[in-house]
Design a protein around this motif. Structure first.
Motif, short mmCIF file in Angstrom:
data_model
loop_
_atom_site.label_atom_id
_atom_site.label_comp_id
_atom_site.label_asym_id
_atom_site.label_seq_id
_atom_site.Cartn_x
_atom_site.Cartn_y
_atom_site.Cartn_z
N LEU A 119 -23.13 6.00 131.74
CA LEU A 119 -22.58 5.04 130.80
C LEU A 119 -22.25 3.74 131.53
O LEU A 119 -21.67 3.75 132.62
CB LEU A 119 -21.32 5.61 130.15
CG LEU A 119 -20.57 4.70 129.19
CD1 LEU A 119 -21.41 4.43 127.94
CD2 LEU A 119 -19.22 5.31 128.81
N GLN A 120 -22.65 2.63 130.93
CA GLN A 120 -22.33 1.31 131.46
C GLN A 120 -21.20 0.72 130.64
O GLN A 120 -21.23 0.74 129.40
CB GLN A 120 -23.54 0.38 131.43
CG GLN A 120 -24.61 0.75 132.44
CD GLN A 120 -25.76 -0.24 132.42
OE1 GLN A 120 -26.12 -0.78 131.39
NE2 GLN A 120 -26.36 -0.48 133.57
N LEU A 121 -20.20 0.20 131.33
CA LEU A 121 -19.02 -0.37 130.68
C LEU A 121 -18.87 -1.81 131.11
O LEU A 121 -18.85 -2.12 132.30
CB LEU A 121 -17.78 0.43 131.06
CG LEU A 121 -16.44 -0.06 130.52
CD1 LEU A 121 -16.42 0.01 128.99
CD2 LEU A 121 -15.30 0.75 131.10
N GLN A 122 -18.77 -2.70 130.14
CA GLN A 122 -18.57 -4.12 130.41
C GLN A 122 -17.17 -4.50 129.96
O GLN A 122 -16.82 -4.36 128.79
CB GLN A 122 -19.61 -4.98 129.68
CG GLN A 122 -19.61 -6.44 130.11
CD GLN A 122 -20.71 -7.23 129.45
OE1 GLN A 122 -20.74 -7.37 128.24
NE2 GLN A 122 -21.63 -7.73 130.25
N LEU A 123 -16.36 -4.95 130.92
CA LEU A 123 -14.99 -5.35 130.65
C LEU A 123 -14.93 -6.85 130.48
O LEU A 123 -15.55 -7.60 131.25
CB LEU A 123 -14.07 -4.91 131.78
CG LEU A 123 -14.11 -3.43 132.18
CD1 LEU A 123 -13.24 -3.18 133.39
CD2 LEU A 123 -13.67 -2.56 131.02
N ALA A 124 -14.15 -7.30 129.52
CA ALA A 124 -13.99 -8.74 129.28
C ALA A 124 -12.51 -9.01 128.99
O ALA A 124 -11.84 -8.20 128.34
CB ALA A 124 -14.85 -9.20 128.11
N ASP A 125 -12.00 -10.13 129.48
CA ASP A 125 -10.61 -10.49 129.21
C ASP A 125 -10.51 -11.20 127.86
O ASP A 125 -11.52 -11.68 127.31
CB ASP A 125 -10.10 -11.41 130.32
CG ASP A 125 -10.80 -12.75 130.33
OD1 ASP A 125 -10.26 -13.72 129.77
OD2 ASP A 125 -11.94 -12.80 130.87
N PRO A 126 -9.31 -11.30 127.28
CA PRO A 126 -9.16 -11.92 125.95
C PRO A 126 -9.56 -13.38 125.90
O PRO A 126 -9.90 -13.89 124.84
CB PRO A 126 -7.67 -11.74 125.64
CG PRO A 126 -7.23 -10.59 126.50
CD PRO A 126 -8.05 -10.68 127.74
N PHE A 127 -9.52 -14.06 127.05
CA PHE A 127 -9.87 -15.48 127.08
C PHE A 127 -11.35 -15.73 127.33
O PHE A 127 -11.80 -16.87 127.30
CB PHE A 127 -9.04 -16.21 128.16
CG PHE A 127 -7.56 -16.09 127.98
CD1 PHE A 127 -6.90 -16.85 127.02
CD2 PHE A 127 -6.82 -15.20 128.74
CE1 PHE A 127 -5.52 -16.73 126.85
CE2 PHE A 127 -5.46 -15.08 128.57
CZ PHE A 127 -4.80 -15.85 127.61
N GLY A 128 -12.10 -14.67 127.61
CA GLY A 128 -13.53 -14.83 127.85
C GLY A 128 -13.83 -15.48 129.18
O GLY A 128 -14.89 -16.11 129.34
N MET A 129 -12.93 -15.33 130.15
CA MET A 129 -13.12 -15.96 131.45
C MET A 129 -13.99 -15.13 132.39
O MET A 129 -14.67 -15.68 133.26
CB MET A 129 -11.76 -16.21 132.13
CG MET A 129 -10.85 -17.14 131.36
SD MET A 129 -11.46 -18.84 131.44
CE MET A 129 -10.21 -19.67 130.46
N CYS A 130 -13.95 -13.81 132.20
CA CYS A 130 -14.63 -12.93 133.17
C CYS A 130 -15.19 -11.72 132.45
O CYS A 130 -14.57 -11.19 131.51
CB CYS A 130 -13.66 -12.51 134.27
SG CYS A 130 -14.39 -11.47 135.56
N GLU A 131 -16.33 -11.27 132.91
CA GLU A 131 -16.95 -10.04 132.42
C GLU A 131 -17.44 -9.24 133.62
O GLU A 131 -18.19 -9.75 134.45
CB GLU A 131 -18.12 -10.34 131.48
CG GLU A 131 -17.74 -10.99 130.17
CD GLU A 131 -18.93 -11.26 129.28
OE1 GLU A 131 -20.07 -11.05 129.77
OE2 GLU A 131 -18.75 -11.68 128.13
N LEU A 132 -17.00 -8.00 133.71
CA LEU A 132 -17.41 -7.13 134.80
C LEU A 132 -18.15 -5.93 134.24
O LEU A 132 -17.68 -5.29 133.30
CB LEU A 132 -16.19 -6.65 135.59
CG LEU A 132 -15.41 -7.73 136.36
CD1 LEU A 132 -14.23 -7.10 137.08
CD2 LEU A 132 -16.31 -8.45 137.34
N THR A 133 -19.30 -5.65 134.81
CA THR A 133 -20.11 -4.51 134.37
C THR A 133 -20.09 -3.46 135.46
O THR A 133 -20.28 -3.76 136.63
CB THR A 133 -21.56 -4.95 134.10
OG1 THR A 133 -21.57 -5.96 133.10
CG2 THR A 133 -22.39 -3.76 133.63
N ARG A 134 -19.83 -2.22 135.04
CA ARG A 134 -19.84 -1.12 136.00
C ARG A 134 -20.49 0.09 135.33
O ARG A 134 -20.58 0.17 134.10
CB ARG A 134 -18.42 -0.76 136.43
CG ARG A 134 -17.45 -0.59 135.29
CD ARG A 134 -16.24 0.18 135.73
NE ARG A 134 -16.60 1.54 136.06
CZ ARG A 134 -16.63 2.51 135.17
NH1 ARG A 134 -16.31 2.26 133.92
NH2 ARG A 134 -16.99 3.73 135.52
#
Length: 443
Positions: free
Chosen positions: A153-168
């Motif tokens: 499973l790939q999970l993409q995390l994003a902050d509420p402000f849309g400043m950063c997205e991390l995929t793991r």
């Protein structure tokens, strides 16, 4: 379920990897903050410096929060069922849990799925509270048998402000086994049944005389009527008579996998018809109480020499008593991945069959020449009955060409399979009561 329980997120690189997750908005804020700081220093404007620090620090804080959050998310995958027939659907459920003390931001999920099972499923989770979980589900379907990995499973995390997205990616994955379709077969009487019992009948054999009884210790569940009082008094513990195990009828399903014997590919090809037929017959014979095994032209057997569930002494036959379902699973798993062999001869299978009385043999064969037909004919010598389904693309409508004639002369019940034929109809024709001489000819 994923093996080993929930799958925890693992680190993927250091701070540099986390900074690479800055979105265009985050990079713009960072660049604007740096520019504002430089301008404040040049122009001597402390208020502008404060604005620049705010613009620069905000995306960095978002990176730090996501970098910490990525270690605190776990996932579990459940397949229902994990073994599914071809052209049927399986349901996959994903459980994502936030095991941290902070709520997550926007989560985007994508599960890796082979293209034959359909498009990759994607889901968006708005927010998961601390200790909370979310469950999503999707369906997969394959027209082709085989073993297909699901995940990781790939999970993409994003902050509420849309400043950063991390995929793991999570570490674990599961396997969906697509087994051949099976057909319900009518109950018929075939050659080879007289060597044992079928139809799930467990016959009690008469015991020897009282003096020949071999007692054993009482086990929980033993019938008290089997208690041997003389031995009980002698040994000082409860002893019961050891009953002789009845001889079970055997069935070997022979599958010809030679590449040169079949033409075409795909779900409707002759080879897939043969695989489906082998699976249907194997399950049918197990249901009737036969000890059943699968044999290919290469000489490989399922179950192996140790039999199902590791029970020895059955010569590779499985399906005795409570392990019938396990034997059925082994046979279907083997047929799910069986493929063409590069061999040109059926002699390895003959070497396996010549070892003893094999009971009933049901063979699914491709094109045969005279040499291979002779080899198959010799297999009949060590069997109680033999039925052959021949998928011969060279058939021109004549029912007595040489290979089929050789099989019939050797004592095989031969049924020629033509495009569109149903296995259940052919199975009825194999009924030995419909063929007095046991060599059933095709209509």
């Amino acid at each position: 379920m994923s093996p080993g329980g929930p799958d925890r997120s693992e680190p993927e690189g250091g701070v540099r990897q986390a900074l690479s997750g800055l979105t265009t908005r985050g990079r713009s804020f960072l660049a604007a903050g740096v520019a504002a700081g430089v301008c404040a220093y040049v122009l001597g404007q402390p208020d502008l410096l404060r604005v620049g620090l705010l613009l620069a620090v905000l995306p960095l804080v978002c990176v730090a929060v996501l970098y910490r959050t990525r270690y605190r998310v776990s996932s579990t995958r459940r397949l229902s069922p994990s073994r599914v027939p071809a052209m049927s659907e399986a349901r996959v459920r994903l459980l994502v849990e936030n095991v941290s003390r902070l709520p997550t931001g926007l989560l985007m999920l994508q599960d890796r799925v082979p293209y034959v099972l359909g498009p990759r499923p994607r889901f968006v989770l708005d927010r998961v509270e601390p200790g909370g979980h979310r469950e999503v589900a999707y369906r997969v379907r394959s027209d082709l048998r085989g073993r297909y990995p699901l995940g990781p499973l790939q999970l993409q995390l994003a902050d509420p402000f849309g400043m950063c997205e991390l995929t793991r990616s999570f570490a674990t994955s599961d396997v969906l086994t697509v087994v051949p379709r099976t057909e319900h077969l009518p109950a018929v009487r075939l050659g080879g049944e007289a060597s044992g019992y079928g139809d799930s009948g467990y016959r009690a054999l008469a015991l020897a005389g009282e003096d020949d009884v071999i007692p054993r210790g009482y086990r929980y569940g033993d019938d008290l009527r089997r208690v041997h009082w003389r031995s009980t008094a002698k040994y000082g513990e409860l002893m019961v008579r050891r009953e002789e195990q009845p001889h079970r009828a055997r069935c070997t399903v022979l599958l010809d996998t030679r590449r040169i014997a079949f033409h075409g590919a795909g779900p409707d090809s002759p080879f897939e018809w043969a695989v489906t037929g082998a699976a249907s017959v194997a399950l049918h014979m197990l249901e009737r109480g036969y000890a059943t095994r699968l044999l290919t032209d290469t000489g490989s057997c399922v179950p192996g020499p140790e039999g199902a569930a590791g029970s020895g002494g059955n010569g590779g036959f499985g399906g005795s008593g409570a392990d019938s379902s396990e034997t059925a699973g082994l046979l279907l798993d083997a047929l799910a991945v069986v493929d063409h062999s590069d061999g040109a001869a059926l002699s390895p299978a003959h070497e396996v069959l010549r070892g003893g009385n094999e009971g009933l043999v049901v063979a699914f064969l491709g094109e045969l020449d005279e040499e291979q037909a002779t080899v198959v004919g010799r297999m009949r010598q060590r069997t109680g009955g033999a039925v052959a389904f021949v998928l011969d693309g060279r058939d021109d409508g004549e029912r007595t060409h040489t290979p089929l004639r050789l099989l019939r002369e050797a004592g095989w019940t031969v049924l020629l399979v033509r495009p569109g034929d149903q296995l259940a109809d052919l199975w009825r024709q194999a009924d030995r009561s419909a063929s007095p001489n046991g060599t059933g000819a095709r209509r």
